[in-house]
Scaffold this motif. Structure first.
Motif, mmCIF file in Angstrom:
data_model
loop_
_atom_site.group_PDB
_atom_site.id
_atom_site.type_symbol
_atom_site.label_atom_id
_atom_site.label_comp_id
_atom_site.label_asym_id
_atom_site.label_seq_id
_atom_site.Cartn_x
_atom_site.Cartn_y
_atom_site.Cartn_z
ATOM 1 N N MET A 147 0.819 -1.217 0.000
ATOM 2 C CA MET A 147 0.000 0.000 0.000
ATOM 3 C C MET A 147 0.847 1.258 0.000
ATOM 4 S SD MET A 147 -2.918 1.051 2.773
ATOM 5 C CE MET A 147 -3.796 2.612 2.655
ATOM 6 N N THR A 148 1.981 1.226 0.674
ATOM 7 C CA THR A 148 2.817 2.418 0.816
ATOM 8 C C THR A 148 3.971 2.460 -0.181
ATOM 9 O OG1 THR A 148 4.138 1.311 2.520
ATOM 10 C CG2 THR A 148 2.270 2.661 3.272
ATOM 11 N N GLY A 149 4.079 1.451 -1.021
ATOM 12 C CA GLY A 149 5.168 1.420 -1.987
ATOM 13 C C GLY A 149 6.510 1.098 -1.375
ATOM 14 N N CYS A 150 6.503 0.387 -0.259
ATOM 15 C CA CYS A 150 7.733 0.001 0.423
ATOM 16 C C CYS A 150 8.132 -1.424 0.058
ATOM 17 C CB CYS A 150 7.554 0.077 1.937
ATOM 18 S SG CYS A 150 7.487 1.735 2.631
ATOM 19 N N THR A 151 9.392 -1.726 0.241
ATOM 20 C CA THR A 151 9.830 -3.106 0.208
ATOM 21 C C THR A 151 9.765 -3.649 1.636
ATOM 22 O OG1 THR A 151 12.144 -2.449 0.490
ATOM 23 C CG2 THR A 151 11.347 -2.760 -1.762
ATOM 24 N N LEU A 152 9.563 -4.940 1.759
ATOM 25 C CA LEU A 152 9.456 -5.576 3.067
ATOM 26 C C LEU A 152 10.654 -6.492 3.260
ATOM 27 C CD1 LEU A 152 7.619 -6.037 5.593
ATOM 28 C CD2 LEU A 152 6.715 -8.039 4.388
ATOM 29 N N ARG A 153 11.331 -6.352 4.416
ATOM 30 C CA ARG A 153 12.500 -7.185 4.674
ATOM 31 C C ARG A 153 12.372 -7.854 6.035
ATOM 32 N NH1 ARG A 153 18.611 -5.940 5.544
ATOM 33 N NH2 ARG A 153 18.005 -3.747 5.639
ATOM 34 N N PRO A 154 12.237 -9.187 6.085
ATOM 35 C CA PRO A 154 12.226 -9.890 7.367
ATOM 36 C C PRO A 154 13.623 -9.892 7.981
ATOM 37 C CG PRO A 154 11.194 -11.190 5.622
ATOM 38 C CD PRO A 154 11.939 -10.093 4.958
ATOM 39 N N VAL A 155 13.702 -9.579 9.265
ATOM 40 C CA VAL A 155 14.979 -9.500 9.970
ATOM 41 C C VAL A 155 14.789 -10.074 11.377
ATOM 42 C CG1 VAL A 155 16.783 -7.960 10.841
ATOM 43 C CG2 VAL A 155 15.635 -7.420 8.691
ATOM 44 N N ALA A 156 15.718 -10.862 11.843
ATOM 45 C CA ALA A 156 15.666 -11.327 13.231
ATOM 46 C C ALA A 156 15.791 -10.126 14.156
ATOM 47 C CB ALA A 156 16.791 -12.313 13.488
ATOM 48 N N PRO A 157 15.029 -10.092 15.246
ATOM 49 C CA PRO A 157 15.056 -8.905 16.122
ATOM 50 C C PRO A 157 16.460 -8.481 16.531
ATOM 51 C CG PRO A 157 13.240 -10.306 16.741
ATOM 52 C CD PRO A 157 14.023 -11.065 15.697
ATOM 53 N N GLY A 158 17.328 -9.434 16.847
ATOM 54 C CA GLY A 158 18.680 -9.080 17.252
ATOM 55 C C GLY A 158 19.501 -8.445 16.160
#
Length: 404
Positions: A147-158
């Motif tokens: 919706m916002t035109g962003c890319t999504l990147r999964p990252v471990a919290p640490g």
């Protein structure tokens, strides 16, 4: 009588929160699934009956004013506020956790772009999401990114601090990992995200009502959480949305509704957002669930969240000690951190045939839950779980494991 059973009895006798168990509808079952659905506070059925029979049945439409229905979302938000370390006027209750995650995440991107411009690292066009998150949070984050035109990147919290850049707009994090019970470092991660010019959105589903959160103290901007786990609000009870006071005038919800309008009964075609946390409202509040939740929160009267946390840590320590004593070596492995600073209020044990094991535990009166593929989860709600419960659960677990 075993030494551990004797210790359990002594710990229960000395427990300053032990009398709270009588505030709930419980039986002989050891209920260790309050991290999925909290137990029923005993006074709630009568309160709900009054809402249905008198407020709805007799007063009808008058109850919006005379029974306080209209102000319920923010009034109940103020009841939750002390449990998550927030001052009044910053929490509104309504909708589901998923809907509130969507509101907060899209608003976070919009605020980051409004404030951040185009720094040296590029425009704010990336959302980071906890790679270990509950699946729905990931689905919502992906939709918000589209919706916002962003890319999504999964990252471990640490790994979040190292992953941040001038491109980062928002970061969606879980305070406690729903599978393992690992508690993430909210103060440190919040500070890192804000230093990068981005906004952190915290999911508090597995920490609200289980441990001190300190939203105001740690400068959190946006947070959401459910109310049917440790807050005992009932199945599907409405979630909450926290917007820090100094961000409220900039909070641009992607779901504007008549309930969040500055003049909700003006029926104007142009949208003008209300002031304050009311911007988080959308449509007509779900009154029956809201008022059941409000009644449920009364069990917290006079209960400091710090005392709840202290008992939680002692309970989970004792359960792990009992498991180590009763269960043959190598049959289970704890995936919940031993360190208190890294533990929520659950214990997750990895074992073979976990689904079958949990089914047999439930048949024998010990209710936890199973997470695919091999995790047994045991949630410890200090308001009604005792040390005798922990000892019995470990003893029955050992017996079940001896049969499978």
């Amino acid at each position: 009588m075993s030494e551990l059973l004797s210790r359990a009895e002594a710990l229960d006798a000395a427990d300053e929160l032990g009398a709270l168990r009588d505030r709930f509808v419980l039986d002989e079952v050891v209920y260790l699934d309050g991290n999925s659905l909290g137990a029923l506070p005993a006074h709630v059925p009568d309160r709900v009956a009054d809402v249905v029979r008198r407020q709805w049945g007799e007063l009808r439409i008058r109850s919006w004013d005379e029974s306080g229905w209209w102000t319920a979302p923010e009034r109940i938000g103020d009841r939750i506020a002390p449990l998550v370390g927030a001052a009044p006027g910053q929490i509104v209750v309504g909708d589901s956790t998923s809907v509130n995650v969507f509101k907060a995440l899209v608003a976070a991107v919009r605020m980051a772009r409004e404030a951040g411009g185009a720094p040296a690292g590029g425009p704010r066009e990336e959302i980071l999401v906890d790679a270990t998150t509950f699946p729905t949070d990931g689905y919502i984050a992906a939709s918000a990114a589209r919706m916002t035109g962003c890319t999504l990147r999964p990252v471990a919290p640490g790994d979040v601090p190292a992953a941040l850049s001038g491109r980062t707009a928002a970061v969606l994090l879980n305070h406690v990992d729903y599978r393992t019970g690992r508690l993430h470092d909210l103060p440190y991660l919040t500070a890192a995200v804000h230093a990068a010019g981005a906004y952190a959105v915290w999911d508090l589903c597995h920490s609200a009502g289980a441990l001190p959160v300190g939203l105001d103290e740690h400068g959190v901007g946006l947070a959401v959480g459910c109310t049917y786990k440790y807050l005992n609000g009932g199945p599907g009870s409405p979630a909450f949305l926290y917007v820090r006071r100094d961000l409220q005038d900039r909070f641009d919800s992607p779901l504007p509704g008549w309930n969040s309008h500055a003049e909700p009964f003006g029926m104007r075609p142009e949208y003008e957002p209300a002031r304050g946390a009311l911007r988080g409202r959308v449509g007509t509040p779900d009154i029956l669930s809201l008022l059941a939740l409000e009644a449920s929160l009364e069990v917290w009267d006079g209960v400091p969240i710090e005392a709840v946390r202290a008992k939680s840590l002692t309970l989970t320590d004792f359960f792990l000690e009992c498991v180590a004593a009763y269960v043959p070596a190598g049959r289970v492995e704890s995936v919940t951190p031993a360190a208190h600073g890294q533990r929520g209020s659950q214990v997750a044990l990895r074992c073979a045939d976990a689904g079958t094991v949990m089914k047999r535990l439930i048949e024998r009166g010990v209710v936890g839950d199973f997470r695919h593929p091999d995790v047994l989860r045991f949630g410890f709600t200090p308001l009604y779980v005792g040390f005798g419960d922990a000892e019995r659960a470990a003893r029955v677990l050992a017996a079940v494991l001896g049969e499978v």
